[in-house]
Scaffold this motif. Structure first.
Motif, PDB file in Angstrom:
ATOM      1  N   LEU A  53       0.810  -1.172   0.082  1.00 37.87           N
ATOM      2  CA  LEU A  53       0.430  -0.121  -0.194  1.00 37.87           C
ATOM      3  C   LEU A  53       0.936   1.559  -0.239  1.00 37.87           C
ATOM      4  N   GLY A  54       2.106   1.491   0.432  1.00 46.10           N
ATOM      5  CA  GLY A  54       2.947   1.912   1.082  1.00 46.10           C
ATOM      6  C   GLY A  54       3.451   2.767  -1.211  1.00 46.10           C
ATOM      7  N   ILE A  57       0.794   4.246  -3.084  1.00 50.93           N
ATOM      8  CA  ILE A  57       1.107   5.656  -2.403  1.00 50.93           C
ATOM      9  C   ILE A  57       1.743   6.320  -3.298  1.00 50.93           C
ATOM     10  N   GLN A  61       1.929   9.636  -5.876  1.00 52.82           N
ATOM     11  CA  GLN A  61       1.835  10.736  -5.480  1.00 52.82           C
ATOM     12  C   GLN A  61       3.095  11.208  -6.825  1.00 52.82           C
ATOM     13  N   ASP A  67      -2.970  13.282  -3.192  1.00 53.27           N
ATOM     14  CA  ASP A  67      -3.331  12.372  -2.250  1.00 53.27           C
ATOM     15  C   ASP A  67      -3.744  12.672  -1.020  1.00 53.27           C
TER      16      ASP A  67
ATOM     17  N   LEU B 114       3.441   6.254   6.292  1.00 51.57           N
ATOM     18  CA  LEU B 114       3.737   5.672   4.864  1.00 51.57           C
ATOM     19  C   LEU B 114       2.725   5.403   4.585  1.00 51.57           C
ATOM     20  N   CYS B 115       1.593   4.808   5.321  1.00 51.21           N
ATOM     21  CA  CYS B 115       0.631   5.420   4.581  1.00 51.21           C
ATOM     22  C   CYS B 115      -1.219   5.535   5.724  1.00 51.21           C
ATOM     23  N   SER B 132      -3.901  11.545   3.731  1.00 49.57           N
ATOM     24  CA  SER B 132      -4.246  12.444   3.599  1.00 49.57           C
ATOM     25  C   SER B 132      -2.332  12.630   3.403  1.00 49.57           C
ATOM     26  N   ALA B 133      -1.939  13.037   2.273  1.00 53.01           N
ATOM     27  CA  ALA B 133      -0.457  13.687   2.507  1.00 53.01           C
ATOM     28  C   ALA B 133       0.153  14.949   3.096  1.00 53.01           C
TER      29      ALA B 133
END
Lengths: 127, 215
Positions: A53-54, A57, A61, A67, B114-115, B132-133
């Protein structure tokens, strides 16, 4: 505090007021539940899931996704596809062929009726 | 949604259309079901659980009990996984829980850089902002600025510690018990405990704030 390395003002705002329901569309819930069940079935460790998952992501990005949290389950789904192919449960070609089969089935189904695989009359290959 | 192109290929009635994402999810689910990895009814049940039964009320129960029962609090700070499990909340991924005590001197805040690792069993699934980032990057660099974004002001002397969750360790912040709550029952206390106060981006409600929220 030293923030010389990062321009915090350049970050988008934290969406503190976004009170979306936990699943905004049914597919998000299906994708969520599939990952939890595959982990329970021992297909992968949760640590592997978090890595997958990381990675998705970071991929998103890098491709320009801001995101902000709303695309989270798209990353989740991409991670799920990645991990099931890595674990050789199915191959990318199998997923794509099955996706086409669902598309044909949907387009052969009158609006409002449940969509079933094979509805269009052509055989559905095992994946 | 437009179905007009379906008419162009010769249908006289409207047909169904699935988005690209929906097609991908259906493809995956149908393959996993065929191969015996998942059962559609079990997916339904899991979704129902997260939509209706697992949420921040579980965590509020843990916090209220810690506020009112010293022995439980001591157990919680020593072995949060077992203490939380004793109330009927146990993790799905076998994760290790850690309870973080907020005091006048020290404030704790939780993030997953990380997530989006999050203590599901006590808080349910994370809110959008947690995923959210901007939150994930700002929490570690400028926690005081994050608190400001959430409308929370702490004294300058209060030290803020940020904890980064992992697949193995999930944190539950135990907020400070608000003043003016002596003699309150666990059930009453639990109503003061907000989701954000258990992540560390908020504080527990004061009795006045609770009254205002109810009006």
């Amino acid at each position: 505090m030293n923030h010389a390395d990062v321009d915090l003002s350049a970050l988008p705002e934290i969406p503190v007021r976004d009170n979306s329901p936990i699943f905004r569309e049914p597919w998000e819930a299906r994708a969520f539940a599939m990952a939890v069940k595959l982990n329970e079935a021992g297909v992968f460790e949760w640590r592997e899931w978090v890595e997958s998952l990381g990675a998705e992501i970071r991929n998103a990005q890098a491709k320009g996704d801001p995101d902000l949290g709303q695309t989270y389950y798209l990353h989740w789904l991409a991670a799920l596809e990645r991990i099931v192919t890595e674990k050789r449960i199915t191959a990318t070609e199998g997923l794509l062929a099955r996706k086409d089969a669902w598309d044909r089935a949907a387009k052969a189904t009158p609006h409002g009726e449940p969509i079933e695989l094979g509805r269009d009359g052509s055989p559905v290959a095992p994946a | 949604m437009s179905h007009s192109h379906d008419h162009a290929i010769g249908h006289n009635h409207e047909t169904s259309e699935l988005t690209d994402t929906e097609l991908r999810v259906r493809a995956l689910e149908s393959i996993l079901v065929e191969k015996g990895y998942v059962d559609p009814a079990a997916l339904d049940e899991l979704i129902e659980t997260y939509e209706t039964r697992v949420g921040p009320r579980n965590g509020a129960h843990v916090v209220a009990k810690a506020w009112s029962d010293e022995d439980f609090a001591e157990w919680l700070y020593r072995d949060a996984t077992a203490a939380i499990q004793s109330l009927g909340y146990s993790g799905r991924q076998g994760e290790h829980m850690v309870a973080l005590k907020n005091t006048a001197e020290k404030h704790n805040m939780v993030v997953c850089t990380l997530c989006s690792c999050y203590p599901w069993t006590v808080l349910g699934l994370p809110p959008v902002w947690y995923k959210s980032a901007p939150y994930r990057s700002k929490a570690v660099r400028d926690p005081r600025g994050v608190l400001d974004d959430f409308g929370v002001k702490l004294p300058d002397e209060t030290e803020i510690t940020v904890w980064d969750s992992t697949a193995e360790v999930r944190y539950l912040v135990i907020p400070r018990r608000p003043e003016g709550t002596d003699g309150w029952s666990e059930v009453e206390l639990a109503r003061l405990v907000t989701r954000d106060s258990m992540i560390g981006t908020g504080l527990a409600l004061s009795p006045d704030e609770l009254r205002e929220a109810a009006e």
